[in-house]
Design a protein around this motif. Structure first.
Motif, short mmCIF file in Angstrom:
data_model
loop_
_atom_site.label_atom_id
_atom_site.label_comp_id
_atom_site.label_asym_id
_atom_site.label_seq_id
_atom_site.Cartn_x
_atom_site.Cartn_y
_atom_site.Cartn_z
N ARG A 173 -12.58 20.93 -2.90
CA ARG A 173 -13.98 21.06 -2.51
C ARG A 173 -14.47 22.42 -3.00
O ARG A 173 -13.68 23.36 -3.14
CB ARG A 173 -14.17 20.91 -1.01
CG ARG A 173 -13.50 21.95 -0.17
CD ARG A 173 -13.69 21.74 1.33
NE ARG A 173 -12.91 22.68 2.08
CZ ARG A 173 -13.28 23.93 2.36
NH1 ARG A 173 -14.45 24.36 1.96
NH2 ARG A 173 -12.49 24.73 3.05
N ALA A 174 -15.77 22.48 -3.25
CA ALA A 174 -16.38 23.70 -3.75
C ALA A 174 -17.54 24.09 -2.85
O ALA A 174 -18.32 23.23 -2.43
CB ALA A 174 -16.87 23.50 -5.17
N SER A 175 -17.65 25.37 -2.60
CA SER A 175 -18.73 25.91 -1.79
C SER A 175 -19.49 26.90 -2.67
O SER A 175 -18.94 27.93 -3.07
CB SER A 175 -18.15 26.61 -0.56
OG SER A 175 -19.16 27.14 0.24
N GLY A 176 -20.76 26.56 -2.99
CA GLY A 176 -21.56 27.41 -3.85
C GLY A 176 -22.64 28.13 -3.07
O GLY A 176 -23.18 27.60 -2.09
N LYS A 177 -22.96 29.36 -3.52
CA LYS A 177 -23.98 30.15 -2.83
C LYS A 177 -24.65 31.11 -3.82
O LYS A 177 -23.98 31.78 -4.60
CB LYS A 177 -23.35 30.95 -1.70
CG LYS A 177 -24.35 31.80 -0.92
CD LYS A 177 -23.71 32.39 0.31
CE LYS A 177 -24.63 33.27 1.12
NZ LYS A 177 -26.01 32.96 1.18
N VAL A 178 -25.97 31.15 -3.73
CA VAL A 178 -26.73 32.18 -4.45
C VAL A 178 -26.59 33.46 -3.63
O VAL A 178 -27.04 33.50 -2.49
CB VAL A 178 -28.21 31.79 -4.60
CG1 VAL A 178 -29.00 32.91 -5.29
CG2 VAL A 178 -28.36 30.47 -5.36
N PRO A 179 -25.96 34.51 -4.18
CA PRO A 179 -25.79 35.73 -3.41
C PRO A 179 -27.07 36.56 -3.41
O PRO A 179 -27.94 36.40 -4.25
CB PRO A 179 -24.68 36.47 -4.15
CG PRO A 179 -24.85 36.03 -5.57
CD PRO A 179 -25.33 34.59 -5.49
N GLY A 180 -27.16 37.45 -2.45
CA GLY A 180 -28.29 38.37 -2.43
C GLY A 180 -29.54 37.78 -1.83
O GLY A 180 -29.50 36.84 -1.05
N ASP A 181 -30.66 38.32 -2.24
CA ASP A 181 -31.96 38.02 -1.67
C ASP A 181 -32.65 36.91 -2.45
O ASP A 181 -33.25 37.16 -3.50
CB ASP A 181 -32.81 39.30 -1.66
CG ASP A 181 -34.14 39.14 -0.95
OD1 ASP A 181 -34.49 38.00 -0.56
OD2 ASP A 181 -34.83 40.16 -0.79
N LEU A 182 -32.56 35.69 -1.95
CA LEU A 182 -33.17 34.54 -2.63
C LEU A 182 -34.68 34.70 -2.74
O LEU A 182 -35.28 34.34 -3.76
CB LEU A 182 -32.80 33.24 -1.90
CG LEU A 182 -33.26 31.95 -2.55
CD1 LEU A 182 -32.70 31.79 -3.96
CD2 LEU A 182 -32.84 30.76 -1.69
N ALA A 183 -35.31 35.28 -1.74
CA ALA A 183 -36.76 35.49 -1.78
C ALA A 183 -37.15 36.40 -2.94
O ALA A 183 -38.16 36.17 -3.61
CB ALA A 183 -37.26 36.05 -0.45
N ALA A 184 -36.35 37.43 -3.20
CA ALA A 184 -36.63 38.34 -4.32
C ALA A 184 -36.46 37.63 -5.66
O ALA A 184 -37.25 37.87 -6.59
CB ALA A 184 -35.71 39.56 -4.24
N GLY A 231 -30.17 27.55 -1.47
CA GLY A 231 -29.26 28.42 -2.20
C GLY A 231 -27.80 28.17 -1.89
O GLY A 231 -26.96 29.01 -2.21
N THR A 232 -27.49 27.03 -1.30
CA THR A 232 -26.11 26.70 -0.96
C THR A 232 -25.82 25.24 -1.34
O THR A 232 -26.72 24.42 -1.45
CB THR A 232 -25.82 26.86 0.54
OG1 THR A 232 -26.62 25.93 1.27
CG2 THR A 232 -26.10 28.28 1.01
N ALA A 233 -24.53 24.95 -1.51
CA ALA A 233 -24.12 23.57 -1.76
C ALA A 233 -22.64 23.41 -1.42
O ALA A 233 -21.85 24.35 -1.55
CB ALA A 233 -24.35 23.18 -3.22
N GLU A 234 -22.30 22.22 -0.99
CA GLU A 234 -20.91 21.82 -0.75
C GLU A 234 -20.67 20.57 -1.59
O GLU A 234 -21.44 19.60 -1.52
CB GLU A 234 -20.67 21.51 0.73
CG GLU A 234 -20.89 22.69 1.66
CD GLU A 234 -19.85 23.79 1.49
OE1 GLU A 234 -18.69 23.47 1.16
OE2 GLU A 234 -20.21 24.96 1.67
N VAL A 235 -19.62 20.60 -2.40
CA VAL A 235 -19.33 19.53 -3.35
C VAL A 235 -17.84 19.22 -3.24
O VAL A 235 -17.03 20.12 -2.98
CB VAL A 235 -19.70 19.99 -4.78
CG1 VAL A 235 -19.37 18.96 -5.81
CG2 VAL A 235 -21.19 20.35 -4.84
#
Length: 148
Positions: free
Chosen positions: A97-108, A30-34
């Motif tokens: 540079r970009a920092s991406g993130k899925v917020p919240g509960d990835l499992a949900a 759920g994360t990335a650095e580009v």
């Protein structure tokens, strides 16, 4: 590793990303650095990175973070960017540079995909210039479903 396979697939299947020199530096759950180099061909009338190039950097980071969150499933999924919003904060200077993130509960989110066969969720991206200044904040809403 599956994250390396995602990086390779994204790099090979997105010619516009390659054209801009965008590099996927890392992908996690759920994360990335580009990153994108400073290149005069990507500048605007002010001599700074063009808004379109910055947006493409952000969209790439969001897609990589989204794919990383579903790394074990993504090759059998159909991801579609539904909507995006960008807020420019400061003029970016130099390489970005970009920092991406899925917020919240990835499992949900993953559980909803399993239960319903589809899911929609946001990915937040922060864009920084070469001096570490926050240049833009982006949210891309992704829709993920099984391939037909």
């Amino acid at each position: 590793m599956v994250y390396e396979q995602i990086k390779k697939h994204m790099t090979e299947s997105l010619p516009f990303v390659r054209l801009l020199g965008i590099r996927i530096d890392s992908i996690g759950a759920g994360t990335a650095e580009v990153s994108m180099p400073d290149d005069g061909k990507l500048h605007n009338h002010l001599g700074t990175p063009h808004a379109g190039a910055i947006f493409t950097l952000a969209e790439t980071a969001s897609g990589a973070a989204m794919a990383g969150g579903f790394a074990d499933l993504i090759m059998d999924m159909r991801p579609v960017a539904k909507e995006s919003r960008i807020q420019y904060q400061k003029v970016a200077k130099g390489a970005t540079r970009a920092s991406g993130k899925v917020p919240g509960d990835l499992a949900a989110i993953r559980a909803q995909l399993k239960d319903e066969g589809k899911v929609a969720f946001p990915v937040n991206v922060d864009i920084f210039d070469e001096h570490g200044t926050l240049a833009a904040q982006v949210q891309v809403d992704w829709y993920l479903s099984a391939k037909r």
